[in-house]
Write an enzyme that holds these catalytic residues in place. Structure first.
Site, PDB file in Angstrom:
ATOM      1  N   ASP A  97     121.854-167.200 -44.681  1.00  0.00           N
ATOM      2  CA  ASP A  97     120.864-168.133 -44.128  1.00  0.00           C
ATOM      3  C   ASP A  97     121.241-168.609 -42.716  1.00  0.00           C
ATOM      4  O   ASP A  97     121.262-169.814 -42.440  1.00  0.00           O
ATOM      5  CB  ASP A  97     120.690-169.355 -45.037  1.00  0.00           C
ATOM      6  CG  ASP A  97     120.572-168.996 -46.503  1.00  0.00           C
ATOM      7  OD1 ASP A  97     120.013-167.932 -46.794  1.00  0.00           O
ATOM      8  OD2 ASP A  97     121.013-169.800 -47.347  1.00  0.00           O
ATOM      9  N   GLU A 131     110.199-168.205 -49.839  1.00  0.00           N
ATOM     10  CA  GLU A 131     111.065-169.273 -49.345  1.00  0.00           C
ATOM     11  C   GLU A 131     111.444-169.013 -47.893  1.00  0.00           C
ATOM     12  O   GLU A 131     110.927-168.099 -47.244  1.00  0.00           O
ATOM     13  CB  GLU A 131     112.314-169.405 -50.210  1.00  0.00           C
ATOM     14  CG  GLU A 131     113.185-168.183 -50.263  1.00  0.00           C
ATOM     15  CD  GLU A 131     114.379-168.364 -51.204  1.00  0.00           C
ATOM     16  OE1 GLU A 131     114.442-169.387 -51.910  1.00  0.00           O
ATOM     17  OE2 GLU A 131     115.250-167.483 -51.217  1.00  0.00           O
TER      18      GLU A 131
END
Length: 342
Positions: free
Chosen positions: A40, A225
């Site tokens: 991420d 997401e």
């Protein structure tokens, strides 16, 4: 999303070069790498230095002068978690997910996710400081929380965006009812009276023929997401990740995009499909040669370059998550395409 197991692998591999000395009683040291293990990632640039912040115990951080050789810092951004994080998220300790960082009004702002696997009792926290080189981040408290049985969305995976009127917004979300967006105030918290609105879903709510969720009985089947909004050529581009991260070589992550003339949507894909109804134009996916799957991206115009970054589950490294960087080029009708090499 289930991030814990994959992040353990990431941290174990990325810290190998200094963990041995740390276990022998010596303080951990920085090390250099051309293949940083990250999950991420987001990027910032200040004073000729690139910064990456990523998921980890207290937020992983590294720096580079050329985006090729990275200096991995042994100390996380946060060495002590604020008490409010534990009060707001039952079961949370110190494993921080999916940060984002932006400079606005002369100050750097860093958002981060506090959560536990499979539940949408989560919170997005906020830090700030005047310069990325300044050693200490200031705790700015909580931006937004989600509660189990109260909210049909999950307060993780934040991304800041500043609109053309210098108004800050936050986009976030994972599974449940998909990607959420809300206006922020001048302190970078949710503005008074704002209610989150859904701007993207993996599937249309009208579609009852959905694929089963292989990882969670809590989040249903809305496998979307990691939103990120980039401005370009009069449009806001909403990048999201579809399907499943955090399963190493079994991950199925991929990235799609839609765009809107206004930051609050509606976002549509190249074929005109609304992202709230499951629309999305493919950007990148695993090729089974270099990467099993790719996702959780960020996209920037930085130093005159349009840059895509994310993590990819490496075939060579047996599913470990490593940094992916690609230049962005734009089609004649204004859609992003990624160039194969940096």
């Amino acid at each position: 999303m289930k991030r814990f197991l994959s992040i353990v692998v990431v941290l174990a591999m990325s810290t190998t070069l200094y963990s041995q000395s740390h276990h022998k009683g010596h303080p951990p040291k920085v090390f250099l790498t051309e293949t940083p293990m990250v999950h991420d990632p987001v990027m910032a640039y200040e004073d000729s230095t690139y910064y990456i912040y990523a998921t980890g115990m207290g937020i992983q951080q590294m720096t580079s002068k050329d985006r090729k050789i990275w200096t991995v810092q042994p100390e996380p951004v946060m060495t002590v978690m604020p008490q409010w994080t534990r009060d707001s998220v039952p079961g949370f300790t110190h494993h921080v997910w999916a940060p984002d960082v932006i400079k606005w009004h002369g100050r750097w702002w860093l958002a981060y996710s506090c959560s536990t696997f499979g539940k949408n009792g989560s919170a997005i926290g906020l830090l700030s400081k005047p310069s990325l080189a300044f050693p200490i981040w200031k705790d700015e408290g909580c931006i937004v929380t989600s509660k189990d049985k109260r909210d049909n969305w999950n307060a993780i995976d934040p991304n800041f965006v500043i609109d053309d009127n210098d108004q800050p917004w936050l986009v976030w979300g994972s599974f449940w009812d998909g990607i959420q967006l809300a206006k922020l105030d001048t302190t970078m918290h949710i503005a008074k009276g704002e209610c989150p609105r859904t701007v993207a879903r993996r599937y249309s709510p009208k579609n009852h023929n959905r694929m089963p969720n292989p990882t969670s009985k809590y989040a249903g089947t809305n496998a979307i997401e990691a939103p990120f909004i980039m401005k370009h050529g009069g449009y806001y581009y909403l990048f999201v990740s579809w399907d499943y991260c955090c399963m190493g070589s079994k991950s199925t992550y991929r990235v799609v995009v839609g765009r809107s003339k206004t930051v609050d949507g509606p976002y549509v894909d190249r074929d005109g499909n609304d992202m709230r109804e499951g629309g999305g134009t493919p950007v990148i996916a695993g090729d089974k040669k270099l990467f099993e799957a790719i996702g959780h991206c960020a996209a920037y115009n930085m130093n005159g370059e349009d840059i895509y970054i994310s993590h990819g589950y490496s075939v060579k490294h047996k599913g470990a998550a490593i940094l992916v960087q690609r230049p962005i080029k734009w089609t004649s009708d204004g859609w992003p395409e990624l160039v194969d090499s940096l």
